[in-house]
Design a protein around this motif. Structure first.
Motif, PDB file in Angstrom:
ATOM      1  N   GLY A 248       7.852  -9.708  22.267  1.00 50.88           N
ATOM      2  CA  GLY A 248       6.938 -10.822  22.038  1.00 50.88           C
ATOM      3  C   GLY A 248       7.585 -11.964  21.275  1.00 50.88           C
ATOM      4  N   ARG A 249       8.426 -11.617  20.307  1.00 49.85           N
ATOM      5  CA  ARG A 249       9.094 -12.658  19.514  1.00 49.85           C
ATOM      6  C   ARG A 249       9.997 -13.517  20.404  1.00 49.85           C
ATOM      7  NH1 ARG A 249      10.654  -9.564  15.847  1.00 49.85           N
ATOM      8  NH2 ARG A 249       9.055 -10.077  14.322  1.00 49.85           N
ATOM      9  N   GLU A 250      10.759 -12.884  21.293  1.00 52.14           N
ATOM     10  CA  GLU A 250      11.670 -13.637  22.166  1.00 52.14           C
ATOM     11  C   GLU A 250      10.891 -14.472  23.179  1.00 52.14           C
ATOM     12  OE1 GLU A 250      14.629 -13.748  21.220  1.00 52.14           O
ATOM     13  OE2 GLU A 250      14.524 -12.045  19.855  1.00 52.14           O
ATOM     14  N   ILE A 251       9.819 -13.915  23.725  1.00 55.05           N
ATOM     15  CA  ILE A 251       9.005 -14.666  24.689  1.00 55.05           C
ATOM     16  C   ILE A 251       8.395 -15.897  24.016  1.00 55.05           C
ATOM     17  CG2 ILE A 251       6.897 -14.600  26.080  1.00 55.05           C
ATOM     18  CD1 ILE A 251       7.494 -11.675  26.707  1.00 55.05           C
ATOM     19  N   ASN A 252       7.892 -15.726  22.806  1.00 61.01           N
ATOM     20  CA  ASN A 252       7.297 -16.855  22.085  1.00 61.01           C
ATOM     21  C   ASN A 252       8.324 -17.942  21.805  1.00 61.01           C
ATOM     22  OD1 ASN A 252       4.701 -15.769  21.984  1.00 61.01           O
ATOM     23  ND2 ASN A 252       5.066 -14.707  20.058  1.00 61.01           N
ATOM     24  N   THR A 253       9.529 -17.537  21.444  1.00 61.56           N
ATOM     25  CA  THR A 253      10.579 -18.522  21.156  1.00 61.56           C
ATOM     26  C   THR A 253      10.966 -19.285  22.412  1.00 61.56           C
ATOM     27  OG1 THR A 253      11.456 -17.059  19.423  1.00 61.56           O
ATOM     28  CG2 THR A 253      12.870 -18.851  20.146  1.00 61.56           C
ATOM     29  N   ILE A 254      11.082 -18.579  23.525  1.00 63.50           N
ATOM     30  CA  ILE A 254      11.377 -19.254  24.793  1.00 63.50           C
ATOM     31  C   ILE A 254      10.281 -20.267  25.110  1.00 63.50           C
ATOM     32  CG2 ILE A 254      11.553 -18.935  27.299  1.00 63.50           C
ATOM     33  CD1 ILE A 254      12.925 -16.240  26.747  1.00 63.50           C
ATOM     34  N   GLY A 255       9.030 -19.868  24.895  1.00 62.19           N
ATOM     35  CA  GLY A 255       7.921 -20.774  25.161  1.00 62.19           C
ATOM     36  C   GLY A 255       7.956 -22.013  24.288  1.00 62.19           C
ATOM     37  N   SER A 256       8.301 -21.840  23.004  1.00 59.49           N
ATOM     38  CA  SER A 256       8.321 -22.987  22.088  1.00 59.49           C
ATOM     39  C   SER A 256       9.499 -23.919  22.351  1.00 59.49           C
ATOM     40  CB  SER A 256       8.366 -22.491  20.638  1.00 59.49           C
ATOM     41  OG  SER A 256       9.571 -21.780  20.390  1.00 59.49           O
ATOM     42  N   LYS A 257      10.589 -23.384  22.901  1.00 61.47           N
ATOM     43  CA  LYS A 257      11.771 -24.205  23.177  1.00 61.47           C
ATOM     44  C   LYS A 257      11.772 -24.798  24.585  1.00 61.47           C
ATOM     45  CE  LYS A 257      15.265 -22.113  20.130  1.00 61.47           C
ATOM     46  NZ  LYS A 257      16.611 -21.470  20.107  1.00 61.47           N
ATOM     47  N   ALA A 258      10.931 -24.261  25.455  1.00 60.84           N
ATOM     48  CA  ALA A 258      11.013 -24.610  26.871  1.00 60.84           C
ATOM     49  C   ALA A 258      10.897 -26.119  27.119  1.00 60.84           C
ATOM     50  CB  ALA A 258       9.938 -23.863  27.655  1.00 60.84           C
ATOM     51  N   ASN A 259       9.825 -26.716  26.601  1.00 63.84           N
ATOM     52  CA  ASN A 259       9.597 -28.158  26.799  1.00 63.84           C
ATOM     53  C   ASN A 259       9.644 -28.522  28.289  1.00 63.84           C
ATOM     54  OD1 ASN A 259       8.983 -30.663  25.752  1.00 63.84           O
ATOM     55  ND2 ASN A 259      11.126 -31.312  25.622  1.00 63.84           N
ATOM     56  N   PHE A 260       9.156 -27.565  29.108  1.00 61.80           N
ATOM     57  CA  PHE A 260       9.232 -27.714  30.565  1.00 61.80           C
ATOM     58  C   PHE A 260       8.078 -26.909  31.157  1.00 61.80           C
ATOM     59  CE2 PHE A 260      11.541 -26.549  34.663  1.00 61.80           C
ATOM     60  CZ  PHE A 260      11.372 -27.802  35.237  1.00 61.80           C
ATOM     61  N   ALA A 261       7.115 -27.607  31.767  1.00 61.91           N
ATOM     62  CA  ALA A 261       5.862 -26.977  32.194  1.00 61.91           C
ATOM     63  C   ALA A 261       6.052 -25.764  33.107  1.00 61.91           C
ATOM     64  CB  ALA A 261       4.968 -28.011  32.865  1.00 61.91           C
ATOM     65  N   PRO A 262       6.901 -25.821  34.143  1.00 66.90           N
ATOM     66  CA  PRO A 262       7.060 -24.644  35.010  1.00 66.90           C
ATOM     67  C   PRO A 262       7.536 -23.407  34.256  1.00 66.90           C
ATOM     68  CG  PRO A 262       7.952 -26.587  36.086  1.00 66.90           C
ATOM     69  CD  PRO A 262       7.646 -26.984  34.677  1.00 66.90           C
ATOM     70  N   MET A 263       8.438 -23.609  33.280  1.00 62.48           N
ATOM     71  CA  MET A 263       8.920 -22.476  32.494  1.00 62.48           C
ATOM     72  C   MET A 263       7.830 -21.958  31.561  1.00 62.48           C
ATOM     73  SD  MET A 263      12.315 -22.115  30.079  1.00 62.48           S
ATOM     74  CE  MET A 263      13.444 -22.271  31.470  1.00 62.48           C
ATOM     75  N   GLN A 264       7.050 -22.850  30.995  1.00 60.85           N
ATOM     76  CA  GLN A 264       5.971 -22.438  30.107  1.00 60.85           C
ATOM     77  C   GLN A 264       4.914 -21.638  30.862  1.00 60.85           C
ATOM     78  OE1 GLN A 264       5.143 -26.358  28.580  1.00 60.85           O
ATOM     79  NE2 GLN A 264       6.129 -25.927  26.603  1.00 60.85           N
ATOM     80  N   GLN A 265       4.717 -21.960  32.137  1.00 63.72           N
ATOM     81  CA  GLN A 265       3.793 -21.180  32.955  1.00 63.72           C
ATOM     82  C   GLN A 265       4.293 -19.747  33.137  1.00 63.72           C
ATOM     83  OE1 GLN A 265       3.387 -23.436  36.566  1.00 63.72           O
ATOM     84  NE2 GLN A 265       2.233 -25.095  35.597  1.00 63.72           N
TER      85      GLN A 265
END
Length: 285
Positions: A248-265
């Motif tokens: 969960g920690r790694e997924i959350n970090t990826i989400g916060s750094k993504a800054n890209f809608a398709p990746m955030q989805q």
């Protein structure tokens, strides 16, 4: 092999004059929470029975019920005749009533029945221990079957997160280019000349903040570790819980750094799968 904390086991043994029934049911709990219901004549053996249950079940909210039903002529409960007669005498002084009705009232009064406490019959106790063993086998088989179902679900959901991670990795290069162009456009919109070298340095700084290389590697490692843990010899729900926290920690970090809608989805889909894993992991021994 993982094992569920949810289970049910029952055993019935018929003796010449008694029927012994043992029921054990368990639900998930952080530790062993054992509630035992034992006839008063076996109170001195309760600790021994508790230890037997704790050794086999380890964790969970466990309800243990022991019923000893007399089916023959043997009974150690008798009418306390002297007390009953006194009750009838006192009741007749208060109200006029039919003797049968007074008797019915008297036998419900305190101490109307007396129970002689017998010594524990060792053969009967051995039969009880055998019934407990049978019930433990039944509940552990139930737990194993539930564990197999959980394992299938875990494997599927971890594979789903793994597949989503592959998609994240595949689009990461495109994401960085889009972020780079977005920053360039933002600067050009200012309509001011900038030092190109300084701009490139600042650009590298911001792109490094958005870099998820380490998170992708760690997430992959955690997913592999989770798969190893569910196929290990021992069932360890607490370990699975710790691993899901790291995932969960790694997924959350990826989400916060993504800054890209398709990746955030994709990250949202990962979180959905992980929440279901966390919920089910609470049931693992």
């Amino acid at each position: 092999m993982i094992q569920s904390m949810t289970g049910y086991g029952k055993a019935v043994i018929q003796l010449p004059s008694k029927k012994i029934t043992v029921e054990i049911k368990s639900l998930n709990s952080k530790n062993l929470d054992l509630n035992a219901r034992v006839p008063s004549s076996y109170r001195e053996k309760e600790l021994e029975m508790r230890n037997l249950l704790a050794k086999s079940l380890e964790r969970g909210k466990v309800d243990f019920n022991l019923f000893v039903e007399i089916t023959g002529e043997a009974t150690n409960t008798e009418v306390n005749e002297t007390v009953v007669r006194q009750y009838i005498k006192q009741l007749s002084q208060v109200v006029d009533g039919d003797p049968i009705e007074l008797l019915k009232m008297a036998v419900r009064m305190p101490d109307a029945l007396k129970t002689e406490r017998d010594e524990i019959d060792e053969e009967e106790y051995k039969a009880i221990l055998n019934a407990i063993d049978e019930a433990l086998v039944a509940i552990n088989n139930y737990r194993n079957d539930e564990g197999k179902a959980l394992e299938i679900d875990f494997v599927q959901r971890i594979q789903n997160i793994d597949a989503l991670l592959i998609e994240v990795i595949a689009m990461d290069g495109e994401r960085i280019e889009i972020v780079r162009e977005r920053l360039r456009k933002a600067v050009s919109d200012l309509r001011e000349s900038v030092d190109e070298n300084r701009f490139e340095q600042e650009l590298i700084y911001y792109l490094e903040k958005y870099d998820i290389t380490e998170e992708k590697v760690r997430l992959k490692n955690h997913l592999d570790y989770f798969k190893e843990a569910i196929h290990s010899k021992d069932s360890n729900g607490k370990k699975l819980g710790f691993i899901t926290q790291e995932i969960g920690r790694e997924i959350n970090t990826i989400g916060s750094k993504a800054n890209f809608a398709p990746m955030q989805q994709l990250v949202v889909q990962m979180k959905d799968e992980l929440e279901k894993i966390k919920e089910q992991a609470l049931n693992v021994l």
